[in-house]
Design a protein around this motif. Structure first.
Motif, mmCIF file in Angstrom:
data_model
loop_
_atom_site.group_PDB
_atom_site.id
_atom_site.type_symbol
_atom_site.label_atom_id
_atom_site.label_comp_id
_atom_site.label_asym_id
_atom_site.label_seq_id
_atom_site.Cartn_x
_atom_site.Cartn_y
_atom_site.Cartn_z
ATOM 1 N N GLY A 9 0.784 -1.236 0.000
ATOM 2 C CA GLY A 9 0.000 0.000 0.000
ATOM 3 C C GLY A 9 0.811 1.279 0.000
ATOM 4 N N SER A 10 2.124 1.189 -0.061
ATOM 5 C CA SER A 10 2.937 2.403 0.053
ATOM 6 C C SER A 10 3.270 3.036 -1.294
ATOM 7 C CB SER A 10 4.233 2.091 0.803
ATOM 8 O OG SER A 10 4.993 1.116 0.106
ATOM 9 N N ALA A 11 2.899 2.395 -2.401
ATOM 10 C CA ALA A 11 3.218 2.930 -3.728
ATOM 11 C C ALA A 11 2.286 2.315 -4.765
ATOM 12 C CB ALA A 11 4.680 2.643 -4.090
ATOM 13 N N GLY A 12 2.337 2.853 -5.980
ATOM 14 C CA GLY A 12 1.636 2.261 -7.105
ATOM 15 C C GLY A 12 0.139 2.123 -6.924
ATOM 16 N N ILE A 13 -0.388 0.989 -7.338
ATOM 17 C CA ILE A 13 -1.821 0.734 -7.264
ATOM 18 C C ILE A 13 -2.301 0.780 -5.821
ATOM 19 C CG2 ILE A 13 -3.615 -1.016 -7.618
ATOM 20 C CD1 ILE A 13 -2.087 -1.904 -10.130
ATOM 21 N N GLU A 63 5.916 5.481 6.081
ATOM 22 C CA GLU A 63 5.808 6.711 6.875
ATOM 23 C C GLU A 63 5.342 7.886 6.023
ATOM 24 O OE1 GLU A 63 5.964 7.066 10.058
ATOM 25 O OE2 GLU A 63 6.729 5.069 10.595
ATOM 26 N N LYS A 64 5.684 7.883 4.742
ATOM 27 C CA LYS A 64 5.293 8.981 3.854
ATOM 28 C C LYS A 64 3.775 9.055 3.668
ATOM 29 C CE LYS A 64 6.726 11.273 -0.406
ATOM 30 N NZ LYS A 64 5.380 11.664 -0.860
ATOM 31 N N LEU A 65 3.088 7.939 3.908
ATOM 32 C CA LEU A 65 1.630 7.938 3.790
ATOM 33 C C LEU A 65 1.002 8.938 4.761
ATOM 34 C CD1 LEU A 65 0.926 4.103 3.504
ATOM 35 C CD2 LEU A 65 0.800 5.789 1.644
ATOM 36 N N LYS A 66 1.595 9.068 5.941
ATOM 37 C CA LYS A 66 1.062 10.008 6.933
ATOM 38 C C LYS A 66 1.147 11.442 6.431
ATOM 39 C CE LYS A 66 2.292 7.200 10.986
ATOM 40 N NZ LYS A 66 3.103 7.169 12.238
ATOM 41 N N VAL A 67 2.183 11.730 5.651
ATOM 42 C CA VAL A 67 2.360 13.066 5.083
ATOM 43 C C VAL A 67 1.404 13.290 3.921
ATOM 44 C CG1 VAL A 67 3.993 14.638 3.961
ATOM 45 C CG2 VAL A 67 4.779 13.106 5.778
ATOM 46 N N ASP A 68 1.286 12.278 3.068
ATOM 47 C CA ASP A 68 0.458 12.406 1.867
ATOM 48 C C ASP A 68 -1.040 12.367 2.169
ATOM 49 O OD1 ASP A 68 2.767 12.529 0.376
ATOM 50 O OD2 ASP A 68 2.770 10.395 -0.136
ATOM 51 N N PHE A 69 -1.411 11.672 3.242
ATOM 52 C CA PHE A 69 -2.830 11.537 3.586
ATOM 53 C C PHE A 69 -3.043 11.864 5.072
ATOM 54 C CE2 PHE A 69 -1.945 8.212 0.319
ATOM 55 C CZ PHE A 69 -2.630 8.807 -0.739
ATOM 56 N N PRO A 70 -2.900 13.133 5.445
ATOM 57 C CA PRO A 70 -2.994 13.509 6.868
ATOM 58 C C PRO A 70 -4.386 13.311 7.453
ATOM 59 C CG PRO A 70 -2.894 15.462 5.471
ATOM 60 C CD PRO A 70 -2.600 14.298 4.582
ATOM 61 N N GLN A 71 -5.391 13.200 6.592
ATOM 62 C CA GLN A 71 -6.760 13.039 7.071
ATOM 63 C C GLN A 71 -7.064 11.602 7.505
ATOM 64 O OE1 GLN A 71 -5.599 13.065 3.949
ATOM 65 N NE2 GLN A 71 -7.250 13.238 2.461
ATOM 66 N N ALA A 72 -6.143 10.676 7.246
ATOM 67 C CA ALA A 72 -6.380 9.266 7.566
ATOM 68 C C ALA A 72 -5.589 8.842 8.795
ATOM 69 C CB ALA A 72 -5.995 8.391 6.370
ATOM 70 N N GLU A 73 -6.023 7.737 9.390
ATOM 71 C CA GLU A 73 -5.323 7.133 10.515
ATOM 72 C C GLU A 73 -4.688 5.836 10.034
ATOM 73 O OE1 GLU A 73 -7.994 6.572 13.759
ATOM 74 O OE2 GLU A 73 -8.803 8.621 13.635
ATOM 75 N N ARG A 116 9.122 -1.406 3.034
ATOM 76 C CA ARG A 116 10.021 -0.302 3.402
ATOM 77 C C ARG A 116 9.329 0.678 4.339
ATOM 78 N NH1 ARG A 116 12.833 2.270 -1.775
ATOM 79 N NH2 ARG A 116 13.228 3.815 -0.134
ATOM 80 N N GLN A 117 9.894 0.838 5.521
ATOM 81 C CA GLN A 117 9.296 1.707 6.529
ATOM 82 C C GLN A 117 9.246 3.157 6.065
ATOM 83 O OE1 GLN A 117 8.027 0.449 9.470
ATOM 84 N NE2 GLN A 117 7.168 2.489 9.855
ATOM 85 N N ASP A 118 10.279 3.612 5.337
ATOM 86 C CA ASP A 118 10.301 5.013 4.913
ATOM 87 C C ASP A 118 9.148 5.340 3.976
ATOM 88 O OD1 ASP A 118 11.498 3.363 2.996
ATOM 89 O OD2 ASP A 118 12.757 4.954 2.189
ATOM 90 N N LYS A 119 8.835 4.420 3.066
ATOM 91 C CA LYS A 119 7.698 4.638 2.170
ATOM 92 C C LYS A 119 6.378 4.601 2.931
ATOM 93 C CE LYS A 119 9.322 3.282 -2.410
ATOM 94 N NZ LYS A 119 9.028 2.445 -3.591
ATOM 95 N N LEU A 178 0.924 1.261 10.446
ATOM 96 C CA LEU A 178 1.945 0.984 9.444
ATOM 97 C C LEU A 178 2.763 -0.236 9.859
ATOM 98 C CD1 LEU A 178 3.151 4.644 8.820
ATOM 99 C CD2 LEU A 178 1.433 3.347 7.535
ATOM 100 N N ILE A 179 2.845 -1.211 8.959
ATOM 101 C CA ILE A 179 3.482 -2.477 9.299
ATOM 102 C C ILE A 179 4.515 -2.831 8.229
ATOM 103 C CG2 ILE A 179 3.118 -4.903 9.886
ATOM 104 C CD1 ILE A 179 0.091 -4.137 10.262
ATOM 105 N N ALA A 180 5.781 -2.733 8.579
ATOM 106 C CA ALA A 180 6.851 -3.158 7.674
ATOM 107 C C ALA A 180 6.966 -4.677 7.761
ATOM 108 C CB ALA A 180 8.173 -2.495 8.057
ATOM 109 N N ALA A 181 6.645 -5.344 6.658
ATOM 110 C CA ALA A 181 6.615 -6.805 6.689
ATOM 111 C C ALA A 181 6.729 -7.357 5.279
ATOM 112 C CB ALA A 181 5.316 -7.299 7.341
ATOM 113 N N ASP A 182 7.074 -8.637 5.196
ATOM 114 C CA ASP A 182 7.206 -9.361 3.940
ATOM 115 C C ASP A 182 6.182 -10.490 3.965
ATOM 116 O OD1 ASP A 182 7.896 -10.999 1.817
ATOM 117 O OD2 ASP A 182 10.047 -10.968 2.230
#
Length: 262
Positions: free
Chosen positions: A13-17, A44-54, A39-42, A57-61
């Motif tokens: 969910g951190s990029a692309g589709i 974390e950027k969701l919080k910046v791009d979508f501040p209206q959401a809660e 990737r945790q850095d990607k 975030l789970i870094a996992a494979d």
């Protein structure tokens, strides 16, 4: 299906589709997301791009069983149910089968298919607690029509297609709507090394996917009327489609020569 106030678990969910799906869901009233990415850095950027959401975030494979179990444990400590699971994580490595590394073959199967199945299994108890739940699996046009040099990727996406069909029937008396999305080539980071033009946008795929969910479609096939005709031809007259492949064989080989996003 009313999406307002739904709790959504999405992989990749951190990029692309995946990121485009989050944006589209927010437009439809969703505010709570559990997002899985490598990737945790990607993330974390969701919080910046979508501040209206809660976000959770789970870094996992998802190819790792212990990570899948950790995803569910993390979500269940915050939520008592899941309303929508979107299995979107995926990787690709193309080329002639004999040229693919053993590791790329195994990892495509583990991430694209095995991880998807395991996460769905582990999520079911939480999905069944929802009054109106959904399971959205992102397959590929190659899940309907296998093409040369996509042998392993295609089989994983065909597996997603049949898994969705089986789960739809297995859950036929439950409160979970199961649907599958079949994107064409989509302009995302995953396609940077592919030599393709005129790709769909991630935003278009997300819009069509959520429209389909709201209408409770079981399949959303991107690519327009021509793709639907190709699916019909491949199903009922496969040797006719083989002729088409012969004509485009060199183009398929060229576009897949260095296409790898693992």
């Amino acid at each position: 299906m009313n999406l307002s106030h739904k709790k959504v678990l999405i992989t990749g969910g951190s990029a692309g589709i995946g990121k485009a799906l989050i944006h589209e869901l927010i437009l439809h009233g969703v505010k709570e997301f559990a997002v899985v990415g490598r990737r945790q850095d990607k993330l974390e950027k969701l919080k910046v791009d979508f501040p209206q959401a809660e976000f959770i975030l789970i870094a996992a494979d998802v190819s790792q069983l212990e990570d899948v179990e950790r995803i569910i444990k993390t979500v269940s400590t915050r939520w008592d149910h899941i309303d929508l699971l979107i299995n979107n994580a995926g990787v690709i490595s193309t080329g002639a089968l004999q040229d693919l590394s053993d590791a790329d073959i195994v990892n495509q199967i583990n991430i694209n298919l095995t991880g998807l199945i395991l996460l769905t299994k582990k999520s079911l108890p939480l999905l069944l607690k929802s009054k109106e739940a959904g399971l959205m699996n992102i397959s590929s046009g190659l899940g309907y029509i296998a093409k040369p040099f996509y042998s392993v990727y295609a089989v994983t996406k065909a597996g997603v297609r049949h898994f969705s069909e089986a789960m739809r029937r297995e859950l036929i008396f439950e409160n979970i709507h199961v649907m599958t999305v079949y994107p064409t080539a989509t302009d995302t980071d995953m396609m940077i090394t592919a030599k393709m033009e005129n790709m769909d946008s991630a935003e278009l795929v997300a819009q069509k996917s959520i429209e389909g969910l709201l209408q409770k479609k079981i399949d959303v096939i991107l690519g327009g009327e021509q793709r639907l005709k190709d699916v019909e031809t491949n199903l009922n007259h496969p040797l006719e489609f083989d002729k088409n492949v012969k004509e485009k064989y060199k183009a398929y080989k060229t576009q897949t020569e260095h296409h790898r996003a693992m």
